[in-house]
Design a protein around this motif. Structure first.
Motif, PDB file in Angstrom:
ATOM      1  N   ASN A   2      73.247  22.358 -31.036  1.00 46.81           N
ATOM      2  CA  ASN A   2      72.988  23.416 -30.062  1.00 46.81           C
ATOM      3  C   ASN A   2      74.205  23.629 -29.170  1.00 46.81           C
ATOM      4  OD1 ASN A   2      70.047  23.557 -30.753  1.00 46.81           O
ATOM      5  ND2 ASN A   2      70.051  21.506 -29.869  1.00 46.81           N
ATOM      6  N   ALA A   3      74.577  24.895 -28.967  1.00 53.56           N
ATOM      7  CA  ALA A   3      75.731  25.242 -28.132  1.00 53.56           C
ATOM      8  C   ALA A   3      75.359  26.412 -27.235  1.00 53.56           C
ATOM      9  CB  ALA A   3      76.937  25.589 -28.987  1.00 53.56           C
ATOM     10  N   LEU A   4      75.844  26.358 -25.996  1.00 53.45           N
ATOM     11  CA  LEU A   4      75.529  27.397 -25.004  1.00 53.45           C
ATOM     12  C   LEU A   4      76.803  27.873 -24.335  1.00 53.45           C
ATOM     13  CD1 LEU A   4      73.653  28.991 -23.028  1.00 53.45           C
ATOM     14  CD2 LEU A   4      73.543  26.901 -21.645  1.00 53.45           C
ATOM     15  N   GLN A   5      76.935  29.200 -24.207  1.00 52.67           N
ATOM     16  CA  GLN A   5      78.007  29.810 -23.417  1.00 52.67           C
ATOM     17  C   GLN A   5      77.381  30.401 -22.169  1.00 52.67           C
ATOM     18  OE1 GLN A   5      80.633  32.687 -25.402  1.00 52.67           O
ATOM     19  NE2 GLN A   5      80.663  33.927 -23.532  1.00 52.67           N
ATOM     20  N   ARG A  24      68.521  35.390 -20.083  1.00 53.12           N
ATOM     21  CA  ARG A  24      68.774  35.573 -18.651  1.00 53.12           C
ATOM     22  C   ARG A  24      68.361  34.305 -17.914  1.00 53.12           C
ATOM     23  NH1 ARG A  24      67.461  40.840 -14.831  1.00 53.12           N
ATOM     24  NH2 ARG A  24      68.711  40.112 -13.062  1.00 53.12           N
ATOM     25  N   LEU A  25      69.274  33.766 -17.143  1.00 55.39           N
ATOM     26  CA  LEU A  25      69.020  32.503 -16.466  1.00 55.39           C
ATOM     27  C   LEU A  25      69.922  32.373 -15.251  1.00 55.39           C
ATOM     28  CD1 LEU A  25      71.760  30.899 -17.459  1.00 55.39           C
ATOM     29  CD2 LEU A  25      70.392  30.377 -19.445  1.00 55.39           C
ATOM     30  N   CYS A  26      69.599  31.396 -14.420  1.00 49.92           N
ATOM     31  CA  CYS A  26      70.458  31.002 -13.309  1.00 49.92           C
ATOM     32  C   CYS A  26      71.222  29.765 -13.734  1.00 49.92           C
ATOM     33  CB  CYS A  26      69.632  30.722 -12.053  1.00 49.92           C
ATOM     34  SG  CYS A  26      68.836  32.182 -11.357  1.00 49.92           S
ATOM     35  N   ALA A  27      72.540  29.820 -13.628  1.00 44.89           N
ATOM     36  CA  ALA A  27      73.355  28.717 -14.132  1.00 44.89           C
ATOM     37  C   ALA A  27      73.145  27.423 -13.367  1.00 44.89           C
ATOM     38  CB  ALA A  27      74.832  29.110 -14.080  1.00 44.89           C
ATOM     39  N   ASP A  28      72.679  27.528 -12.114  1.00 46.82           N
ATOM     40  CA  ASP A  28      72.452  26.310 -11.330  1.00 46.82           C
ATOM     41  C   ASP A  28      71.031  25.779 -11.471  1.00 46.82           C
ATOM     42  OD1 ASP A  28      71.719  28.698 -10.011  1.00 46.82           O
ATOM     43  OD2 ASP A  28      71.530  27.624  -8.124  1.00 46.82           O
ATOM     44  N   GLU A  50      73.321  34.355 -18.983  1.00 45.27           N
ATOM     45  CA  GLU A  50      73.841  34.601 -17.641  1.00 45.27           C
ATOM     46  C   GLU A  50      72.797  35.360 -16.841  1.00 45.27           C
ATOM     47  OE1 GLU A  50      77.158  37.338 -17.299  1.00 45.27           O
ATOM     48  OE2 GLU A  50      76.772  38.060 -19.329  1.00 45.27           O
ATOM     49  N   ASP A  51      73.011  35.423 -15.541  1.00 49.02           N
ATOM     50  CA  ASP A  51      72.079  36.117 -14.665  1.00 49.02           C
ATOM     51  C   ASP A  51      72.452  37.590 -14.615  1.00 49.02           C
ATOM     52  OD1 ASP A  51      70.157  36.768 -12.870  1.00 49.02           O
ATOM     53  OD2 ASP A  51      71.031  35.713 -11.155  1.00 49.02           O
ATOM     54  N   LYS A  52      72.111  38.272 -15.687  1.00 50.60           N
ATOM     55  CA  LYS A  52      72.520  39.670 -15.827  1.00 50.60           C
ATOM     56  C   LYS A  52      71.535  40.384 -16.737  1.00 50.60           C
ATOM     57  CE  LYS A  52      76.386  42.445 -17.597  1.00 50.60           C
ATOM     58  NZ  LYS A  52      77.728  42.380 -18.236  1.00 50.60           N
ATOM     59  N   ALA A  75      78.840  30.788  -6.099  1.00 53.32           N
ATOM     60  CA  ALA A  75      78.731  30.165  -4.772  1.00 53.32           C
ATOM     61  C   ALA A  75      78.307  28.707  -4.873  1.00 53.32           C
ATOM     62  CB  ALA A  75      77.730  30.940  -3.918  1.00 53.32           C
ATOM     63  N   LEU A  76      77.857  28.277  -6.053  1.00 55.59           N
ATOM     64  CA  LEU A  76      77.349  26.915  -6.244  1.00 55.59           C
ATOM     65  C   LEU A  76      77.998  26.248  -7.457  1.00 55.59           C
ATOM     66  CD1 LEU A  76      73.565  27.714  -5.633  1.00 55.59           C
ATOM     67  CD2 LEU A  76      75.121  26.621  -4.013  1.00 55.59           C
ATOM     68  N   PRO A  77      79.308  26.061  -7.446  1.00 58.92           N
ATOM     69  CA  PRO A  77      79.951  25.456  -8.631  1.00 58.92           C
ATOM     70  C   PRO A  77      79.514  24.014  -8.871  1.00 58.92           C
ATOM     71  CG  PRO A  77      81.506  25.628  -6.810  1.00 58.92           C
ATOM     72  CD  PRO A  77      80.287  26.380  -6.392  1.00 58.92           C
ATOM     73  N   HIS A  78      79.261  23.253  -7.791  1.00 60.64           N
ATOM     74  CA  HIS A  78      78.836  21.862  -7.965  1.00 60.64           C
ATOM     75  C   HIS A  78      77.469  21.790  -8.623  1.00 60.64           C
ATOM     76  CE1 HIS A  78      81.548  22.067  -4.459  1.00 60.64           C
ATOM     77  NE2 HIS A  78      82.056  20.944  -4.928  1.00 60.64           N
ATOM     78  N   ALA A  79      76.556  22.664  -8.200  1.00 60.62           N
ATOM     79  CA  ALA A  79      75.211  22.672  -8.788  1.00 60.62           C
ATOM     80  C   ALA A  79      75.258  23.041 -10.268  1.00 60.62           C
ATOM     81  CB  ALA A  79      74.321  23.648  -8.022  1.00 60.62           C
ATOM     82  N   ILE A  80      76.149  23.962 -10.630  1.00 60.38           N
ATOM     83  CA  ILE A  80      76.279  24.341 -12.038  1.00 60.38           C
ATOM     84  C   ILE A  80      76.749  23.159 -12.866  1.00 60.38           C
ATOM     85  CG2 ILE A  80      77.577  25.796 -13.642  1.00 60.38           C
ATOM     86  CD1 ILE A  80      77.584  27.960 -11.508  1.00 60.38           C
ATOM     87  N   LEU A  81      77.732  22.440 -12.380  1.00 56.94           N
ATOM     88  CA  LEU A  81      78.228  21.273 -13.117  1.00 56.94           C
ATOM     89  C   LEU A  81      77.158  20.194 -13.235  1.00 56.94           C
ATOM     90  CD1 LEU A  81      81.886  20.920 -11.785  1.00 56.94           C
ATOM     91  CD2 LEU A  81      81.152  21.684 -14.054  1.00 56.94           C
ATOM     92  N   ARG A  82      76.363  20.003 -12.197  1.00 55.93           N
ATOM     93  CA  ARG A  82      75.290  19.013 -12.276  1.00 55.93           C
ATOM     94  C   ARG A  82      74.257  19.408 -13.326  1.00 55.93           C
ATOM     95  NH1 ARG A  82      75.893  18.718  -6.529  1.00 55.93           N
ATOM     96  NH2 ARG A  82      74.258  20.283  -6.252  1.00 55.93           N
ATOM     97  N   GLU A  83      73.937  20.696 -13.389  1.00 58.47           N
ATOM     98  CA  GLU A  83      72.990  21.158 -14.401  1.00 58.47           C
ATOM     99  C   GLU A  83      73.563  21.000 -15.813  1.00 58.47           C
ATOM    100  OE1 GLU A  83      69.486  22.970 -14.362  1.00 58.47           O
ATOM    101  OE2 GLU A  83      69.880  21.109 -13.290  1.00 58.47           O
TER     102      GLU A  83
END
Length: 256
Positions: free
Chosen positions: A42-45, A74-78, A66-68, A100-108
């Motif tokens: 499984n791979a996700l962009q 359609r999803l929220c990256a964080d 992406e949130d679009k 606005a939440l790069p740390h939260a994205i990396l944690r997810e």
């Protein structure tokens, strides 16, 4: 993503311009080369779903989100709606610097990646001619409205989450001006040779490491173990002289 007033309303629209197309060509080539050697299921962009950076991957299930409106997923990256440890590869093309939440994205991303899974990030390099141009002009429009993340800071974030950086690469050494982009061959070769860490964009390939368990064996006292172990009885192994004595006794019994 950050709301910026610009002729290009998104990074995808900026990629359609001459400077954007120059960067996109290098990014597409780098992703094509990198994902080809990563295996899994499984791979996700995340982000830029209009550009297929997974097209050269051998992983059977590939999808983007992406949130679009109109995105495949359609999803929220964080707050990813994905099970823990279910992905083998995640791409973040210029997502962190416009969030606005790069740390939260990396944690997810760390949560949904399996052990030894791969994360590939592309970002604009603040320590480059592109970063210098961003500081000298009004930070409006893409990509100048984004928060360019320094590479050393990104490496610190990844290290705190248990990632190990496997590869770092740079590209796009030409200044972000259309008159310079016609001489990219000379500028690129000179940049890779003389100032390799000053490319306009960087790529980071990181691997999620999970510490394994190690069984700690007790440190036995050798002297104590010797005392506790039962002593095996000695076997009577007759020597050569004893054998001769036994033979004489047998002969004497026969005569009697």
């Amino acid at each position: 993503m950050t709301d910026c007033k610009s002729t290009a309303r998104s990074l995808s629209e900026w990629f359609a311009t001459t400077p954007g197309g120059y960067v996109l060509d290098y990014e597409q080539a780098w992703f094509d080369r990198s994902v080809n050697d990563i295996f899994g299921y499984n791979a996700l962009q995340l982000g830029l779903s209009g550009h297929d950076f997974l097209r050269n991957s051998r992983i059977p299930l590939r999808f983007s989100g992406e949130d679009k409106t109109g995105a495949a997923l359609r999803l929220c990256a964080d707050e990813l709606p994905i099970a823990c440890g279910s992905l083998d590869l995640v791409l973040l093309p210029h997502l962190l610097e416009f969030s606005a939440l790069p740390h939260a994205i990396l944690r997810e991303v760390e949560r949904v990646l399996r052990a030894e899974g791969s994360l590939i990030i592309s970002g604009f390099n603040p320590h480059s001619l592109w970063g210098l141009h961003r500081t000298m002009v009004r930070r409006q429009g893409y990509p100048w409205c984004g928060h360019f993340i320094a590479l050393h800071r990104l490496r610190d974030w990844l290290s705190l989450l248990g990632f190990e950086v496997a590869e770092i690469s740079f590209d796009a050494y030409a200044p972000p001006f259309q008159q310079w982009l016609s001489r990219t061959d000379l500028i690129e070769s000179a940049g890779k040779r003389w100032w390799p860490a000053s490319g306009g964009v960087y790529f980071v390939h990181a691997i999620k490491r999970v510490p394994g368990m190690r069984l700690l064996k007790p440190s036995w006292n050798a002297g104590l173990v010797k005392k506790l172990l039962p002593v095996a009885p000695k076997l009577n192994n007759p020597q050569r002289g004893d054998t001769a004595s036994c033979d004489n006794n047998v002969n004497r019994l026969d005569h009697e």
